[in-house]
Design a protein around this motif. Structure first.
Motif, PDB file in Angstrom:
ATOM      1  N   VAL A  92     -37.114  15.587  29.133  1.00 31.32           N
ATOM      2  CA  VAL A  92     -36.426  15.223  27.885  1.00 31.32           C
ATOM      3  C   VAL A  92     -37.138  15.855  26.690  1.00 31.32           C
ATOM      4  CG1 VAL A  92     -35.960  13.265  26.340  1.00 31.32           C
ATOM      5  CG2 VAL A  92     -35.444  13.090  28.785  1.00 31.32           C
ATOM      6  N   ASP A  93     -36.354  16.368  25.745  1.00 30.23           N
ATOM      7  CA  ASP A  93     -36.890  17.014  24.550  1.00 30.23           C
ATOM      8  C   ASP A  93     -36.961  16.078  23.349  1.00 30.23           C
ATOM      9  OD1 ASP A  93     -36.993  19.865  25.539  1.00 30.23           O
ATOM     10  OD2 ASP A  93     -34.838  19.512  25.772  1.00 30.23           O
ATOM     11  N   ALA A  94     -35.990  15.180  23.238  1.00 30.81           N
ATOM     12  CA  ALA A  94     -35.865  14.355  22.029  1.00 30.81           C
ATOM     13  C   ALA A  94     -35.362  12.967  22.406  1.00 30.81           C
ATOM     14  CB  ALA A  94     -34.910  15.005  21.033  1.00 30.81           C
ATOM     15  N   ILE A  95     -35.678  11.992  21.561  1.00 34.12           N
ATOM     16  CA  ILE A  95     -35.253  10.607  21.803  1.00 34.12           C
ATOM     17  C   ILE A  95     -34.563  10.073  20.554  1.00 34.12           C
ATOM     18  CG2 ILE A  95     -35.963   8.291  22.498  1.00 34.12           C
ATOM     19  CD1 ILE A  95     -38.498   9.514  23.688  1.00 34.12           C
ATOM     20  N   ILE A  96     -33.392   9.476  20.750  1.00 35.38           N
ATOM     21  CA  ILE A  96     -32.669   8.808  19.665  1.00 35.38           C
ATOM     22  C   ILE A  96     -33.231   7.393  19.535  1.00 35.38           C
ATOM     23  CG2 ILE A  96     -30.430   7.965  18.867  1.00 35.38           C
ATOM     24  CD1 ILE A  96     -29.145  10.152  20.663  1.00 35.38           C
ATOM     25  N   LEU A  97     -33.669   7.023  18.342  1.00 30.83           N
ATOM     26  CA  LEU A  97     -34.256   5.695  18.125  1.00 30.83           C
ATOM     27  C   LEU A  97     -33.624   5.013  16.913  1.00 30.83           C
ATOM     28  CD1 LEU A  97     -37.990   6.610  18.836  1.00 30.83           C
ATOM     29  CD2 LEU A  97     -36.435   5.336  20.333  1.00 30.83           C
ATOM     30  N   GLY A  98     -33.522   3.698  16.993  1.00 30.51           N
ATOM     31  CA  GLY A  98     -32.965   2.939  15.874  1.00 30.51           C
ATOM     32  C   GLY A  98     -31.466   3.051  15.725  1.00 30.51           C
ATOM     33  N   HIS A  99     -30.767   3.454  16.791  1.00 31.62           N
ATOM     34  CA  HIS A  99     -29.312   3.543  16.693  1.00 31.62           C
ATOM     35  C   HIS A  99     -28.754   2.177  16.311  1.00 31.62           C
ATOM     36  CE1 HIS A  99     -25.097   3.989  17.879  1.00 31.62           C
ATOM     37  NE2 HIS A  99     -25.295   5.301  17.789  1.00 31.62           N
ATOM     38  N   SER A 100     -27.667   2.175  15.581  1.00 30.14           N
ATOM     39  CA  SER A 100     -27.112   0.916  15.064  1.00 30.14           C
ATOM     40  C   SER A 100     -26.810  -0.072  16.183  1.00 30.14           C
ATOM     41  CB  SER A 100     -25.843   1.191  14.259  1.00 30.14           C
ATOM     42  OG  SER A 100     -24.855   1.783  15.071  1.00 30.14           O
ATOM     43  N   GLU A 101     -26.434   0.434  17.356  1.00 35.36           N
ATOM     44  CA  GLU A 101     -26.156  -0.491  18.467  1.00 35.36           C
ATOM     45  C   GLU A 101     -27.444  -1.157  18.957  1.00 35.36           C
ATOM     46  OE1 GLU A 101     -22.417   2.340  19.539  1.00 35.36           O
ATOM     47  OE2 GLU A 101     -24.170   2.399  20.852  1.00 35.36           O
ATOM     48  N   ARG A 102     -28.555  -0.415  18.910  1.00 37.07           N
ATOM     49  CA  ARG A 102     -29.844  -1.013  19.271  1.00 37.07           C
ATOM     50  C   ARG A 102     -30.269  -2.039  18.212  1.00 37.07           C
ATOM     51  NH1 ARG A 102     -30.294  -0.752  24.271  1.00 37.07           N
ATOM     52  NH2 ARG A 102     -32.199  -1.908  23.786  1.00 37.07           N
ATOM     53  N   ARG A 103     -30.021  -1.720  16.944  1.00 42.88           N
ATOM     54  CA  ARG A 103     -30.404  -2.627  15.863  1.00 42.88           C
ATOM     55  C   ARG A 103     -29.569  -3.904  15.875  1.00 42.88           C
ATOM     56  NH1 ARG A 103     -33.483  -0.107  11.659  1.00 42.88           N
ATOM     57  NH2 ARG A 103     -33.532   2.174  11.785  1.00 42.88           N
ATOM     58  N   HIS A 104     -28.253  -3.753  15.988  1.00 47.82           N
ATOM     59  CA  HIS A 104     -27.371  -4.883  15.711  1.00 47.82           C
ATOM     60  C   HIS A 104     -26.899  -5.617  16.962  1.00 47.82           C
ATOM     61  CE1 HIS A 104     -27.482  -3.828  11.531  1.00 47.82           C
ATOM     62  NE2 HIS A 104     -27.133  -2.589  11.823  1.00 47.82           N
ATOM     63  N   ILE A 105     -26.780  -4.931  18.084  1.00 50.44           N
ATOM     64  CA  ILE A 105     -26.386  -5.622  19.319  1.00 50.44           C
ATOM     65  C   ILE A 105     -27.623  -6.149  20.042  1.00 50.44           C
ATOM     66  CG2 ILE A 105     -25.256  -5.386  21.564  1.00 50.44           C
ATOM     67  CD1 ILE A 105     -23.482  -3.207  20.316  1.00 50.44           C
ATOM     68  N   TYR A 106     -28.677  -5.309  20.086  1.00 50.15           N
ATOM     69  CA  TYR A 106     -29.877  -5.685  20.839  1.00 50.15           C
ATOM     70  C   TYR A 106     -31.027  -6.151  19.938  1.00 50.15           C
ATOM     71  CZ  TYR A 106     -27.151  -3.735  24.564  1.00 50.15           C
ATOM     72  OH  TYR A 106     -26.137  -3.506  25.452  1.00 50.15           O
ATOM     73  N   LYS A 107     -30.716  -6.296  18.646  1.00 52.91           N
ATOM     74  CA  LYS A 107     -31.617  -6.949  17.679  1.00 52.91           C
ATOM     75  C   LYS A 107     -32.986  -6.281  17.543  1.00 52.91           C
ATOM     76  CE  LYS A 107     -28.248  -9.821  17.253  1.00 52.91           C
ATOM     77  NZ  LYS A 107     -27.278  -9.599  16.156  1.00 52.91           N
ATOM     78  N   GLU A 108     -33.027  -4.959  17.655  1.00 57.85           N
ATOM     79  CA  GLU A 108     -34.287  -4.245  17.419  1.00 57.85           C
ATOM     80  C   GLU A 108     -34.548  -4.180  15.921  1.00 57.85           C
ATOM     81  OE1 GLU A 108     -34.629  -0.483  19.383  1.00 57.85           O
ATOM     82  OE2 GLU A 108     -34.133  -1.305  21.353  1.00 57.85           O
ATOM     83  N   ASP A 109     -35.737  -4.593  15.513  1.00 58.52           N
ATOM     84  CA  ASP A 109     -36.054  -4.582  14.087  1.00 58.52           C
ATOM     85  C   ASP A 109     -36.855  -3.331  13.712  1.00 58.52           C
ATOM     86  OD1 ASP A 109     -38.688  -5.063  14.933  1.00 58.52           O
ATOM     87  OD2 ASP A 109     -38.661  -7.174  14.329  1.00 58.52           O
ATOM     88  N   ASP A 110     -37.103  -3.178  12.430  1.00 59.45           N
ATOM     89  CA  ASP A 110     -37.781  -1.975  11.937  1.00 59.45           C
ATOM     90  C   ASP A 110     -39.167  -1.805  12.540  1.00 59.45           C
ATOM     91  OD1 ASP A 110     -35.791  -0.970  10.106  1.00 59.45           O
ATOM     92  OD2 ASP A 110     -36.267  -2.638   8.785  1.00 59.45           O
ATOM     93  N   THR A 111     -39.862  -2.910  12.765  1.00 60.81           N
ATOM     94  CA  THR A 111     -41.219  -2.840  13.316  1.00 60.81           C
ATOM     95  C   THR A 111     -41.207  -2.294  14.735  1.00 60.81           C
ATOM     96  OG1 THR A 111     -41.930  -4.707  11.947  1.00 60.81           O
ATOM     97  CG2 THR A 111     -43.284  -4.178  13.852  1.00 60.81           C
ATOM     98  N   LEU A 112     -40.282  -2.786  15.553  1.00 61.93           N
ATOM     99  CA  LEU A 112     -40.158  -2.306  16.936  1.00 61.93           C
ATOM    100  C   LEU A 112     -39.744  -0.832  16.965  1.00 61.93           C
ATOM    101  CD1 LEU A 112     -40.122  -2.915  20.000  1.00 61.93           C
ATOM    102  CD2 LEU A 112     -37.706  -3.528  19.735  1.00 61.93           C
ATOM    103  N   ILE A 113     -38.795  -0.478  16.129  1.00 56.99           N
ATOM    104  CA  ILE A 113     -38.318   0.910  16.084  1.00 56.99           C
ATOM    105  C   ILE A 113     -39.450   1.841  15.661  1.00 56.99           C
ATOM    106  CG2 ILE A 113     -36.745   2.485  14.873  1.00 56.99           C
ATOM    107  CD1 ILE A 113     -34.798  -0.040  14.795  1.00 56.99           C
ATOM    108  N   ASN A 114     -40.236   1.414  14.680  1.00 55.52           N
ATOM    109  CA  ASN A 114     -41.367   2.212  14.224  1.00 55.52           C
ATOM    110  C   ASN A 114     -42.393   2.413  15.342  1.00 55.52           C
ATOM    111  OD1 ASN A 114     -44.377   1.722  12.629  1.00 55.52           O
ATOM    112  ND2 ASN A 114     -43.135   3.481  12.072  1.00 55.52           N
ATOM    113  N   LYS A 115     -42.619   1.378  16.126  1.00 57.66           N
ATOM    114  CA  LYS A 115     -43.555   1.483  17.257  1.00 57.66           C
ATOM    115  C   LYS A 115     -43.062   2.535  18.251  1.00 57.66           C
ATOM    116  CE  LYS A 115     -46.151  -1.458  20.458  1.00 57.66           C
ATOM    117  NZ  LYS A 115     -46.343  -2.843  20.978  1.00 57.66           N
ATOM    118  N   LYS A 116     -41.758   2.542  18.501  1.00 61.48           N
ATOM    119  CA  LYS A 116     -41.176   3.528  19.407  1.00 61.48           C
ATOM    120  C   LYS A 116     -41.282   4.934  18.831  1.00 61.48           C
ATOM    121  CE  LYS A 116     -37.764   0.418  21.520  1.00 61.48           C
ATOM    122  NZ  LYS A 116     -36.369   0.304  21.953  1.00 61.48           N
ATOM    123  N   VAL A 117     -41.018   5.059  17.538  1.00 64.01           N
ATOM    124  CA  VAL A 117     -41.096   6.369  16.875  1.00 64.01           C
ATOM    125  C   VAL A 117     -42.491   6.964  17.039  1.00 64.01           C
ATOM    126  CG1 VAL A 117     -41.106   7.528  14.615  1.00 64.01           C
ATOM    127  CG2 VAL A 117     -39.235   5.962  15.207  1.00 64.01           C
TER     128      VAL A 117
END
Length: 254
Positions: A92-117
């Motif tokens: 894999v070359d790239a990863i999509i993070l913080g997609h709206s479906e992850r934020r709003h359906i699966y309740k990922e917050d900014d802190t979790l997304i930042n950790k993934k980034v």
């Protein structure tokens, strides 16, 4: 009037939870053929189960292999998650993070997304960081504030050197899968604002160089008008990415 730009257009297809391996292979083969003469940067992000299959088909072509998400840890007791080490193993070359479906359906917050980034950057991946407002947030005049918060918090701790591996994708949540699209002027206004946020964080030159995609019901019919805007540098395409005949015209908009 043609826009003079220093940034390359980046067109990415997010296949979401669609396609068996056989279906994914057929689409990937069709896109390799269709986009071979394309002059922009391209990526497809199949579901996890099809990554190896699609990766073998796009390897050595002008299409990058993307993943739709990753776990916030490298390994461990995380049932149902997929790690950056496993994604790297698949090419894999790239990863999509913080997609709206992850934020709003699966309740990922900014802190979790930042950790993934930060974890994805640590392992050498490119990152597409998605930001965008809900309809109720836009109607209350909070679109800029939401995008500012998500951009700042998503990039917390990201160095200027690492920023070169980041693409921002602005996706107005109300325009995803609904058939509604922000007008080119509406989209441009938010893109320009996000670029101003990057300028305050990293300086004018970094803001000039960062690629900001638009993601919100992009179609062949509106792609050229959107891409003609000064601060719109590509597209993160959902539904229209699932067929060669709808994705290729967007990818080759000019």
């Amino acid at each position: 009037m043609e826009v003079t730009r220093s940034r390359d257009y980046f067109i990415a297809g997010n296949w979401k939870m669609h396609k068996t391996r056989a279906e994914a292979a057929a689409l990937a083969k069709a896109l390799v053929k269709a986009l071979k003469p394309g002059k922009h940067k391209y990526l497809v992000a199949p579901t996890f189960t099809a990554l190896e299959t699609v990766g073998a088909i796009v390897k050595g072509t002008n299409i990058l292999l993307g993943a739709q998400n990753c776990a916030p840890e490298e390994q461990g007791a995380h049932t149902g998650e997929v790690s950056v080490l496993q994604l790297k193993d698949l090419g894999v070359d790239a990863i999509i993070l913080g997609h709206s479906e992850r934020r709003h359906i699966y309740k990922e917050d900014d802190t979790l997304i930042n950790k993934k980034v930060k974890l994805a950057l640590k392992h050498g991946f490119e990152v597409i960081l998605c930001v965008g407002e809900l309809l109720e947030e836009r109607e209350k005049g909070k679109a800029e504030a939401v995008c500012k918060r998500q951009t700042e918090k998503g990039l917390a701790g990201v160095t200027p050197e690492e920023l070169s591996k980041i693409t921002i994708a602005y996706e107005p949540v109300w325009a995803i899968g609904t058939g509604k699209t922000a007008t080119p002027d509406d989209a441009e206004a938010i893109h320009a604002y996000i670029r101003s946020v990057i300028a305050k964080l990293y300086g004018a030159q970094a803001a000039k160089q960062i690629v900001i995609q638009y993601g919100g019901s992009v179609k062949a019919e509106n792609a050229a008008q959107l891409m003609a805007k000064e601060d719109i540098d590509g597209a993160l395409v959902g539904g229209a990415a699932l067929k060669e005949e709808t994705f290729a015209p967007i990818a080759k908009f000019s």
